[in-house]
Design a protein around this motif. Sequence first.
Motif, PDB file in Angstrom:
ATOM      1  N   ARG A 102       0.828  -1.215   0.000  1.00  0.00           N
ATOM      2  CA  ARG A 102       0.000   0.000   0.000  1.00  0.00           C
ATOM      3  C   ARG A 102       0.859   1.260   0.000  1.00  0.00           C
ATOM      4  O   ARG A 102       0.559   2.237  -0.678  1.00  0.00           O
ATOM      5  CB  ARG A 102      -0.912   0.027   1.224  1.00  0.00           C
ATOM      6  N   LEU A 103       1.919   1.235   0.794  1.00  0.00           N
ATOM      7  CA  LEU A 103       2.788   2.407   0.878  1.00  0.00           C
ATOM      8  C   LEU A 103       3.510   2.647  -0.446  1.00  0.00           C
ATOM      9  O   LEU A 103       3.605   3.790  -0.895  1.00  0.00           O
ATOM     10  CB  LEU A 103       3.797   2.247   2.017  1.00  0.00           C
ATOM     11  N   LEU A 104       3.992   1.596  -1.084  1.00  0.00           N
ATOM     12  CA  LEU A 104       4.629   1.756  -2.394  1.00  0.00           C
ATOM     13  C   LEU A 104       3.649   2.360  -3.396  1.00  0.00           C
ATOM     14  O   LEU A 104       4.005   3.258  -4.159  1.00  0.00           O
ATOM     15  CB  LEU A 104       5.166   0.417  -2.905  1.00  0.00           C
ATOM     16  N   LYS A 105       2.407   1.872  -3.374  1.00  0.00           N
ATOM     17  CA  LYS A 105       1.378   2.405  -4.286  1.00  0.00           C
ATOM     18  C   LYS A 105       1.099   3.877  -3.979  1.00  0.00           C
ATOM     19  O   LYS A 105       0.980   4.699  -4.893  1.00  0.00           O
ATOM     20  CB  LYS A 105       0.092   1.568  -4.158  1.00  0.00           C
ATOM     21  N   ALA A 106       1.018   4.217  -2.701  1.00  0.00           N
ATOM     22  CA  ALA A 106       0.774   5.611  -2.320  1.00  0.00           C
ATOM     23  C   ALA A 106       1.936   6.501  -2.766  1.00  0.00           C
ATOM     24  O   ALA A 106       1.712   7.627  -3.245  1.00  0.00           O
ATOM     25  CB  ALA A 106       0.577   5.727  -0.806  1.00  0.00           C
ATOM     26  N   LEU A 107       3.159   6.012  -2.633  1.00  0.00           N
ATOM     27  CA  LEU A 107       4.315   6.786  -3.088  1.00  0.00           C
ATOM     28  C   LEU A 107       4.248   7.022  -4.596  1.00  0.00           C
ATOM     29  O   LEU A 107       4.580   8.104  -5.077  1.00  0.00           O
ATOM     30  CB  LEU A 107       5.617   6.087  -2.697  1.00  0.00           C
ATOM     31  N   LEU A 108       3.800   6.020  -5.331  1.00  0.00           N
ATOM     32  CA  LEU A 108       3.611   6.182  -6.776  1.00  0.00           C
ATOM     33  C   LEU A 108       2.571   7.261  -7.046  1.00  0.00           C
ATOM     34  O   LEU A 108       2.797   8.182  -7.841  1.00  0.00           O
ATOM     35  CB  LEU A 108       3.174   4.860  -7.416  1.00  0.00           C
ATOM     36  N   GLU A 109       1.431   7.160  -6.380  1.00  0.00           N
ATOM     37  CA  GLU A 109       0.331   8.114  -6.592  1.00  0.00           C
ATOM     38  C   GLU A 109       0.718   9.532  -6.189  1.00  0.00           C
ATOM     39  O   GLU A 109       0.215  10.501  -6.754  1.00  0.00           O
ATOM     40  CB  GLU A 109      -0.906   7.649  -5.833  1.00  0.00           C
ATOM     41  N   GLN A 110       1.607   9.664  -5.210  1.00  0.00           N
ATOM     42  CA  GLN A 110       2.032  10.988  -4.747  1.00  0.00           C
ATOM     43  C   GLN A 110       3.170  11.565  -5.588  1.00  0.00           C
ATOM     44  O   GLN A 110       3.580  12.697  -5.368  1.00  0.00           O
ATOM     45  CB  GLN A 110       2.448  10.919  -3.277  1.00  0.00           C
ATOM     46  N   GLY A 111       3.692  10.787  -6.522  1.00  0.00           N
ATOM     47  CA  GLY A 111       4.734  11.296  -7.413  1.00  0.00           C
ATOM     48  C   GLY A 111       6.152  11.106  -6.919  1.00  0.00           C
ATOM     49  O   GLY A 111       7.061  11.820  -7.353  1.00  0.00           O
ATOM     50  N   ALA A 112       6.379  10.146  -6.044  1.00  0.00           N
ATOM     51  CA  ALA A 112       7.729   9.918  -5.514  1.00  0.00           C
ATOM     52  C   ALA A 112       8.662   9.316  -6.556  1.00  0.00           C
ATOM     53  O   ALA A 112       9.870   9.527  -6.485  1.00  0.00           O
ATOM     54  CB  ALA A 112       7.662   9.013  -4.284  1.00  0.00           C
ATOM     55  N   PHE A 113       8.130   8.586  -7.502  1.00  0.00           N
ATOM     56  CA  PHE A 113       8.957   7.942  -8.518  1.00  0.00           C
ATOM     57  C   PHE A 113       9.049   8.857  -9.734  1.00  0.00           C
ATOM     58  O   PHE A 113       8.117   8.967 -10.511  1.00  0.00           O
ATOM     59  CB  PHE A 113       8.369   6.583  -8.912  1.00  0.00           C
ATOM     60  N   LYS A 114      10.196   9.494  -9.881  1.00  0.00           N
ATOM     61  CA  LYS A 114      10.393  10.446 -10.967  1.00  0.00           C
ATOM     62  C   LYS A 114      10.774   9.728 -12.261  1.00  0.00           C
ATOM     63  O   LYS A 114      11.459   8.705 -12.247  1.00  0.00           O
ATOM     64  CB  LYS A 114      11.495  11.446 -10.601  1.00  0.00           C
ATOM     65  N   ALA A 115      10.350  10.301 -13.355  1.00  0.00           N
ATOM     66  CA  ALA A 115      10.718   9.769 -14.668  1.00  0.00           C
ATOM     67  C   ALA A 115      12.158  10.168 -14.979  1.00  0.00           C
ATOM     68  O   ALA A 115      12.516  11.344 -14.925  1.00  0.00           O
ATOM     69  CB  ALA A 115       9.770  10.330 -15.731  1.00  0.00           C
ATOM     70  N   THR A 116      12.978   9.169 -15.245  1.00  0.00           N
ATOM     71  CA  THR A 116      14.385   9.395 -15.589  1.00  0.00           C
ATOM     72  C   THR A 116      14.765   8.501 -16.754  1.00  0.00           C
ATOM     73  O   THR A 116      14.013   7.594 -17.131  1.00  0.00           O
ATOM     74  CB  THR A 116      15.318   9.073 -14.399  1.00  0.00           C
ATOM     75  N   GLN A 117      15.966   8.713 -17.267  1.00  0.00           N
ATOM     76  CA  GLN A 117      16.440   7.853 -18.354  1.00  0.00           C
ATOM     77  C   GLN A 117      16.614   6.413 -17.883  1.00  0.00           C
ATOM     78  O   GLN A 117      16.534   5.484 -18.671  1.00  0.00           O
ATOM     79  CB  GLN A 117      17.758   8.380 -18.910  1.00  0.00           C
ATOM     80  N   TYR A 118      16.828   6.231 -16.587  1.00  0.00           N
ATOM     81  CA  TYR A 118      17.071   4.892 -16.051  1.00  0.00           C
ATOM     82  C   TYR A 118      15.801   4.058 -15.928  1.00  0.00           C
ATOM     83  O   TYR A 118      15.874   2.846 -15.758  1.00  0.00           O
ATOM     84  CB  TYR A 118      17.762   4.989 -14.688  1.00  0.00           C
TER      85      TYR A 118
END
Length: 126
Positions: A51-67
Amino acid sequence: MLSPIGSSCIKKFEREDLKDEISVREGLFILLHAIKENEYISLSSDFFSRRLLKALLEQGAFKATQYNGFDGENDYQFLLDMFNKRNKDSITSAQHRKIRAIIVNSIKPYLISVLDEKIKKCNILD
């Protein structure tokens, strides 16, 4: 709307949506506290949940990068896959490095910004 209500009171309502929200908030609190204390944050149930990983995704914690192919959801999916592995010994050293990189370069900076915002709000109220 009742606000603020403590997590122990919310659990007595037996509403799954409220329990989920409290679970995520408690997880964020644990992570924020670990960052404040400069603790090593690993991809374990001590710090994370699905749930926490999903919430971090929804909150924008995972930034789009070349990697991650310029799609932060790829990092979320990778962490979720690694978190879900039953045999953690099967995680390769390259996968461990990638996990660490995502935590250090995406999640930790996001949480630091959240912590900074909370501190600014407290300073404004003082």
